[in-house]
Design a protein around this motif. Structure first.
Motif, PDB file in Angstrom:
ATOM      1  N   ALA A  39       0.837  -1.188   0.000  1.00  0.00           N
ATOM      2  CA  ALA A  39       0.000   0.000   0.000  1.00  0.00           C
ATOM      3  C   ALA A  39       0.880   1.249   0.000  1.00  0.00           C
ATOM      4  CB  ALA A  39      -0.906  -0.001   1.223  1.00  0.00           C
ATOM      5  N   PRO A  40       0.469   2.296  -0.707  1.00  0.00           N
ATOM      6  CA  PRO A  40       1.268   3.522  -0.700  1.00  0.00           C
ATOM      7  C   PRO A  40       1.127   4.255   0.620  1.00  0.00           C
ATOM      8  CG  PRO A  40      -0.779   3.884  -1.882  1.00  0.00           C
ATOM      9  CD  PRO A  40      -0.746   2.418  -1.510  1.00  0.00           C
ATOM     10  N   LYS A  41       2.172   4.960   1.004  1.00  0.00           N
ATOM     11  CA  LYS A  41       2.100   5.828   2.177  1.00  0.00           C
ATOM     12  C   LYS A  41       1.583   7.191   1.704  1.00  0.00           C
ATOM     13  CE  LYS A  41       6.422   5.064   3.392  1.00  0.00           C
ATOM     14  NZ  LYS A  41       7.693   5.055   4.162  1.00  0.00           N
ATOM     15  N   ILE A  42       0.421   7.588   2.186  1.00  0.00           N
ATOM     16  CA  ILE A  42      -0.235   8.792   1.692  1.00  0.00           C
ATOM     17  C   ILE A  42      -0.286   9.852   2.786  1.00  0.00           C
ATOM     18  CG2 ILE A  42      -2.425   9.750   0.867  1.00  0.00           C
ATOM     19  CD1 ILE A  42      -2.961   7.131  -0.544  1.00  0.00           C
ATOM     20  N   VAL A 272      -0.916   6.550 -13.812  1.00  0.00           N
ATOM     21  CA  VAL A 272      -0.331   5.208 -13.899  1.00  0.00           C
ATOM     22  C   VAL A 272       1.159   5.316 -14.181  1.00  0.00           C
ATOM     23  CG1 VAL A 272      -0.315   3.038 -15.158  1.00  0.00           C
ATOM     24  CG2 VAL A 272      -2.497   4.137 -14.606  1.00  0.00           C
ATOM     25  N   ARG A 273       1.509   6.110 -15.163  1.00  0.00           N
ATOM     26  CA  ARG A 273       2.926   6.252 -15.520  1.00  0.00           C
ATOM     27  C   ARG A 273       3.712   6.942 -14.408  1.00  0.00           C
ATOM     28  NH1 ARG A 273       5.320   9.167 -21.018  1.00  0.00           N
ATOM     29  NH2 ARG A 273       7.541   8.838 -20.538  1.00  0.00           N
ATOM     30  N   ARG A 303     -10.616  13.345  -1.718  1.00  0.00           N
ATOM     31  CA  ARG A 303     -11.054  11.943  -1.726  1.00  0.00           C
ATOM     32  C   ARG A 303     -10.833  11.297  -3.094  1.00  0.00           C
ATOM     33  NH1 ARG A 303     -15.380  14.303   1.577  1.00  0.00           N
ATOM     34  NH2 ARG A 303     -15.088  13.575   3.743  1.00  0.00           N
ATOM     35  N   ALA A 304     -11.059  12.050  -4.163  1.00  0.00           N
ATOM     36  CA  ALA A 304     -10.851  11.505  -5.511  1.00  0.00           C
ATOM     37  C   ALA A 304      -9.374  11.210  -5.748  1.00  0.00           C
ATOM     38  CB  ALA A 304     -11.376  12.487  -6.559  1.00  0.00           C
ATOM     39  N   THR A 305      -8.502  12.078  -5.264  1.00  0.00           N
ATOM     40  CA  THR A 305      -7.062  11.859  -5.438  1.00  0.00           C
ATOM     41  C   THR A 305      -6.596  10.658  -4.628  1.00  0.00           C
ATOM     42  OG1 THR A 305      -6.812  14.260  -5.675  1.00  0.00           O
ATOM     43  CG2 THR A 305      -4.799  12.964  -5.384  1.00  0.00           C
ATOM     44  N   LYS A 306      -7.064  10.549  -3.404  1.00  0.00           N
ATOM     45  CA  LYS A 306      -6.705   9.413  -2.548  1.00  0.00           C
ATOM     46  C   LYS A 306      -7.158   8.100  -3.194  1.00  0.00           C
ATOM     47  CE  LYS A 306      -7.092   7.827   2.289  1.00  0.00           C
ATOM     48  NZ  LYS A 306      -7.846   6.577   2.217  1.00  0.00           N
ATOM     49  N   ALA A 307      -8.397   8.066  -3.666  1.00  0.00           N
ATOM     50  CA  ALA A 307      -8.921   6.852  -4.292  1.00  0.00           C
ATOM     51  C   ALA A 307      -8.126   6.495  -5.540  1.00  0.00           C
ATOM     52  CB  ALA A 307     -10.396   7.044  -4.646  1.00  0.00           C
ATOM     53  N   LEU A 308      -7.735   7.502  -6.311  1.00  0.00           N
ATOM     54  CA  LEU A 308      -6.966   7.246  -7.536  1.00  0.00           C
ATOM     55  C   LEU A 308      -5.595   6.677  -7.206  1.00  0.00           C
ATOM     56  CD1 LEU A 308      -6.541   7.455 -10.587  1.00  0.00           C
ATOM     57  CD2 LEU A 308      -5.855   9.856 -10.246  1.00  0.00           C
ATOM     58  N   VAL A 312      -4.631   2.928  -8.439  1.00  0.00           N
ATOM     59  CA  VAL A 312      -3.530   2.764  -9.391  1.00  0.00           C
ATOM     60  C   VAL A 312      -2.388   1.984  -8.773  1.00  0.00           C
ATOM     61  CG1 VAL A 312      -1.744   4.007 -10.675  1.00  0.00           C
ATOM     62  CG2 VAL A 312      -4.117   4.793 -10.772  1.00  0.00           C
ATOM     63  N   TRP A 313      -2.011   2.331  -7.539  1.00  0.00           N
ATOM     64  CA  TRP A 313      -0.863   1.698  -6.887  1.00  0.00           C
ATOM     65  C   TRP A 313      -1.067   0.184  -6.747  1.00  0.00           C
ATOM     66  CZ3 TRP A 313       3.580   4.311  -5.584  1.00  0.00           C
ATOM     67  CH2 TRP A 313       4.521   3.624  -4.806  1.00  0.00           C
ATOM     68  N   ALA A 314      -2.300  -0.207  -6.421  1.00  0.00           N
ATOM     69  CA  ALA A 314      -2.599  -1.622  -6.221  1.00  0.00           C
ATOM     70  C   ALA A 314      -2.429  -2.440  -7.496  1.00  0.00           C
ATOM     71  CB  ALA A 314      -4.025  -1.774  -5.691  1.00  0.00           C
ATOM     72  N   ASN A 315      -2.467  -1.772  -8.641  1.00  0.00           N
ATOM     73  CA  ASN A 315      -2.378  -2.488  -9.913  1.00  0.00           C
ATOM     74  C   ASN A 315      -1.063  -2.273 -10.652  1.00  0.00           C
ATOM     75  OD1 ASN A 315      -5.185  -3.773 -10.398  1.00  0.00           O
ATOM     76  ND2 ASN A 315      -5.679  -1.687  -9.736  1.00  0.00           N
ATOM     77  N   LEU A 316      -0.115  -1.601 -10.000  1.00  0.00           N
ATOM     78  CA  LEU A 316       1.175  -1.382 -10.644  1.00  0.00           C
ATOM     79  C   LEU A 316       2.009  -2.645 -10.628  1.00  0.00           C
ATOM     80  CD1 LEU A 316       2.137   2.109  -9.183  1.00  0.00           C
ATOM     81  CD2 LEU A 316       1.253   1.615 -11.470  1.00  0.00           C
TER      82      LEU A 316
END
Length: 317
Positions: A39-42, A272-273, A303-308, A312-316
């Protein structure tokens, strides 16, 4: 067919479905540490709420609890503009530290603006600008931050500014080193958004306490503050090249966001990139949400940025 969750659960429990020893599944990591790395550290940059703070709808002293209680984010990045009256008040910063600790929130850095040009060609004025930043290093130290973020501004051509910037940033980094506090340069428009130019200055200073805070969005070369919102800038440093330039020196990453499509993707930047580049690098710090859009309110944008980021991170790779 086993899902990834089933696989990890069986591995953690040591069920017969997974007969290999734990080390072969997780390496030398515990299952909880393995999952944590996935998980990313946010963190939340305070500028994401600047409109509400400027209107008085929110109080800057409550920022840590707002981050946790409203957005579920347990790390924060402060903006000095909301604390100018308390800059040298150690009692205030001790109170802010207590509030953050009580909320279970980690203070990461203070973004410092409007304290003079660290690349001022005039020695006396540059020295004053450097010294103006000392109080924010002291405040950040009380908070338990690892860094302050600065602007590498100054008047003149890039050639004319290079030596003054080396001098100003170098002197400030020396003070930072004494206090064990990093000094981070953000791409904030004009020459500061020229990744090669800034990293050449960092190399010339050669102080490990001088680093970068790459921002996904601020790569405009002919506009101060560097916003590329709505593609309004006509001279842009390639954001992917800029991120590549800055990442080796990064102590934080600023995930700028402006607007989102119906699928929840940022409309200006390829998250993604960009996030793949972050994940592929040696960077192991926090990714700070910095919503700056105009077409949705601040809570929605955060919230939209956090969700994105999480999706994305989970699928990298």
């Amino acid at each position: 067919m086993k899902t990834r969750r089933t696989f990890l659960k069986q591995a953690a429990l040591g069920t017969t479905a997974i007969s290999l020893p734990m080390v072969s599944v997780f390496g030398n990591l515990s299952p909880s540490k393995f999952l944590e790395m996935k998980a990313p550290k946010i963190s939340l940059a305070q500028w994401s709420l600047h409109r509400a703070l400027e209107k008085g709808n929110l109080l800057a002293i409550d920022f840590a609890s707002i981050s946790k209680d409203t957005y579920g984010i347990h790390a924060v990045e402060y903006v000095n503009q909301f604390y100018m009256d308390h800059a040298t008040d150690e009692g205030f910063w001790n109170t802010m530290k207590e509030r953050a600790d009580d909320s279970g929130v980690k203070s990461l850095l203070i973004m410092v603006d409007n304290e003079g040009d660290l690349g001022n060609p005039k020695d006396k004025e540059r020295k004053k600008a450097v010294e103006n930043h000392y109080k924010w290093i002291n405040a950040a130290k009380i908070l338990g931050c690892h860094s302050i973020r600065v602007n590498a501004f100054g008047q003149g051509t890039k050639a004319e500014l290079k030596q003054p910037l080396i001098s100003g940033l170098g002197t400030l980094a020396e003070y930072g080193a004494q206090e064990k506090m990093n000094v981070l340069i953000e791409n904030h428009g004009l020459h500061t958004s020229d990744g090669k130019y800034i990293t050449d200055i960092i190399k010339a200073v050669a102080n490990p306490y001088l680093g970068t805070l790459p921002d996904f969005g601020n790569w405009c070369l002919n506009k101060e503050w560097g916003s590329t919102q709505n593609n309004a800038c006509d001279q842009v440093y390639d954001r992917h090249q800029g991120l590549a330039d800055f990442l080796p020196y990064a102590k934080g990453v600023s995930a700028k966001s402006y607007d989102f499509d119906t699928k929840g993707n940022e409309t200006v930047m390829d998250y993604v990139r960009l996030l793949q580049m972050v994940k592929d690098s040696d960077f192991d710090g926090y990714i700070g949400i910095e919503f700056e859009g105009e077409n949705m309110n601040e809570p929605e944008g955060i919230r939209a940025t956090k969700a994105l980021i999480e999706r994305v991170w989970a699928n990298l790779n």
